[in-house]
Design an enzyme around this catalytic site. Structure first.
Site, PDB file in Angstrom:
ATOM      1  N   ASP A  95       1.046  -1.478  -0.056  1.00  0.00           N
ATOM      2  CA  ASP A  95       0.120  -0.269  -0.235  1.00  0.00           C
ATOM      3  C   ASP A  95       0.516   0.861   0.397  1.00  0.00           C
ATOM      4  O   ASP A  95       0.314   2.302   0.182  1.00  0.00           O
ATOM      5  CB  ASP A  95      -0.767   0.140   1.323  1.00  0.00           C
ATOM      6  CG  ASP A  95      -1.902  -1.207   1.360  1.00  0.00           C
ATOM      7  OD1 ASP A  95      -2.400  -1.131  -0.184  1.00  0.00           O
ATOM      8  OD2 ASP A  95      -2.684  -1.403   1.633  1.00  0.00           O
ATOM      9  N   ASP A 159      -6.605  -4.079  -5.864  1.00  0.00           N
ATOM     10  CA  ASP A 159      -6.056  -2.367  -4.897  1.00  0.00           C
ATOM     11  C   ASP A 159      -4.415  -2.563  -5.491  1.00  0.00           C
ATOM     12  O   ASP A 159      -4.459  -0.977  -6.072  1.00  0.00           O
ATOM     13  CB  ASP A 159      -5.963  -2.805  -3.909  1.00  0.00           C
ATOM     14  CG  ASP A 159      -7.599  -3.238  -3.177  1.00  0.00           C
ATOM     15  OD1 ASP A 159      -7.410  -4.121  -4.258  1.00  0.00           O
ATOM     16  OD2 ASP A 159      -7.618  -3.068  -2.171  1.00  0.00           O
TER      17      ASP A 159
HETATM   18  N1  GLY Z   1      -7.137  -1.181  -0.277  1.00  0.00           N
HETATM   19  C1  GLY Z   1      -8.776  -1.378   0.847  1.00  0.00           C
HETATM   20  C2  GLY Z   1     -10.229  -1.457   0.329  1.00  0.00           C
HETATM   21  O1  GLY Z   1      -9.971  -0.636  -0.815  1.00  0.00           O
HETATM   22  O2  GLY Z   1     -10.641  -1.439   1.254  1.00  0.00           O
END
Ligand code: GLY
Length: 375
Positions: A95, A159
């Site tokens: 992330d 993601d």
């Molecule tokens: N990146 C985690 C979500 O979108 O919940």
């Protein structure tokens, strides 16, 4: 006035800006996430999780929009604190783009502060270090993520498309094509293993970390295995549109369009996305954050879409209309966009404001109305 008219969108953005200006000193947390009884500070923030860059990012965006020095000061305080995640080596998974693009990378672009650049380059190198050369994917979470113990070195999630711009940016700064090679290899794997024939995407793919063979495509944050978690679809639209912007590779544009057309088709007449396009018809779960992210992603995509620009524009307008109807401009409520759905609530439909809903809504409106150019 309605969405699609420039003035309506400008008023919408101005209303958000004015609310944030009135509350610029009252929110003390550097990492607000959701509100309780209207207040961010009543909820203890998880310092340095994947969302830690969004509040600082909002401050940078609003400073860029209105040039009020108080946003600049707040942006710097937040960004300096996010930078500590690196020295404390905390919560650093794939992330890194979510965390550092809106804060240190943006801060560097806006101020030229070399320290922000250094921190951003460290973050990009850590992200590059998560690349699995055999499987050609960037590893998602580390051990400790309950559901996937023992499998995490083979996990990749949709993601992560949103983290690739950090690599493209670092490659340009370092004049080193390896960063883009890694980002492209990951994006190519996503096209092959995540994107389905109908344009929908899986949330998670589990690979054998030694051979790169696919082991499973589990439910993840979707309603069920094989379903279509809408925020995941939105991450894919935005991520591939941005990958195209950074590389000019036609397959990324085609993929962004394919997922966007799937999204538009499944939305039917709705203004707010459901949590999952394949959730049962009897539940009315929705997620405003998916709408805000899709609106921002489709705005980037529309620039390059030519013959599809009109259908994208219509969808963006509906999503912004839906967002507007779910906004609070009242200062008794700290957050702006209400009725998001976080990862734990796919099956409960619990709605709450979430910080990234506000971030992507502001970004979408600024992309359309203030000449903002994302990295
Ligand atoms: N990146 C985690 C979500 O979108 O919940």
């Amino acid at each position: 006035m309605s969405c699609g008219q420039k003035e309506w969108e400008q008023q919408f953005l101005k209303k958000i800006y004015e609310k944030r200006l009135k509350t610029v000193d009252s929110v003390k947390s550097l990492y607000p996430y959701t509100t309780k009884n209207g207040r961010y500070d009543a909820v203890s923030p998880a310092r340095f999780n994947w969302t830690c860059g969004f509040w600082g990012g909002i401050q940078w965006l609003l400073y860029e929009y209105g040039k009020d020095e108080r946003f600049l000061q707040r942006a710097k305080v937040c960004t300096d604190d996010v930078a500590k995640a690196l020295s404390e080596f905390l919560a650093l998974s794939h992330d890194l783009g979510f965390q550092f693009l809106p804060t240190t990378v943006k801060g560097y672009a806006m101020t030229g502060n070399e320290r922000y650049k250094t921190v951003s380059l460290y973050a990009a190198n850590l992200l590059a270090g998560r690349f699995n050369p055999n499987g050609r994917f960037i590893r998602a979470w580390d051990e400790g993520n309950g559901a996937y113990q023992g499998l995490t070195s083979g996990l990749a999630i949709i993601d992560c498309m949103m983290n690739l711009p950090l690599l493209y940016w670092a490659g340009r700064e370092m004049e080193d094509t390896r960063f883009a090679q890694i980002a492209n290899a990951h994006a190519d794997t996503v096209i092959k293993e995540f994107v389905r024939k109908d344009g929908s995407v899986n949330h998670i793919v589990i690979f054998n970390p030694e051979t790169g063979e696919v082991i499973d495509k589990p439910q993840g944050q979707g309603y069920a295995k094989g379903s279509s978690w809408t925020r995941g679809q939105a991450w894919a639209i935005y991520g591939f549109a941005d990958a195209y912007k950074n590389t000019g590779k036609k397959e990324y544009l085609d993929t962004a369009l394919k997922v966007a057309k799937y999204f538009i088709g499944e939305m039917e007449e709705r203004l707010i996305p459901p949590i999952d396009f394949k959730q049962p018809p009897e539940v009315d779960y929705c997620d405003t954050t998916a709408g805000a992210i899709a609106a921002a992603g489709m705005t980037i995509l529309k620039e390059y879409a030519e013959s599809d620009a009109e259908i994208l524009e219509k969808m963006i307008c509906r999503l912004l209309e839906g967002a507007y109807r779910n906004c609070s401009f009242d200062t008794e409520e700290d957050s702006v966009l209400q009725n998001g759905s976080e990862m734990y609530h796919t099956k409960t439909g619990i709605k709450m404001p979430i910080i990234y809903g506000d971030y992507y809504l502001i970004e979408a409106l600024m992309l359309r109305n203030s000449g903002l150019s994302i990295i």
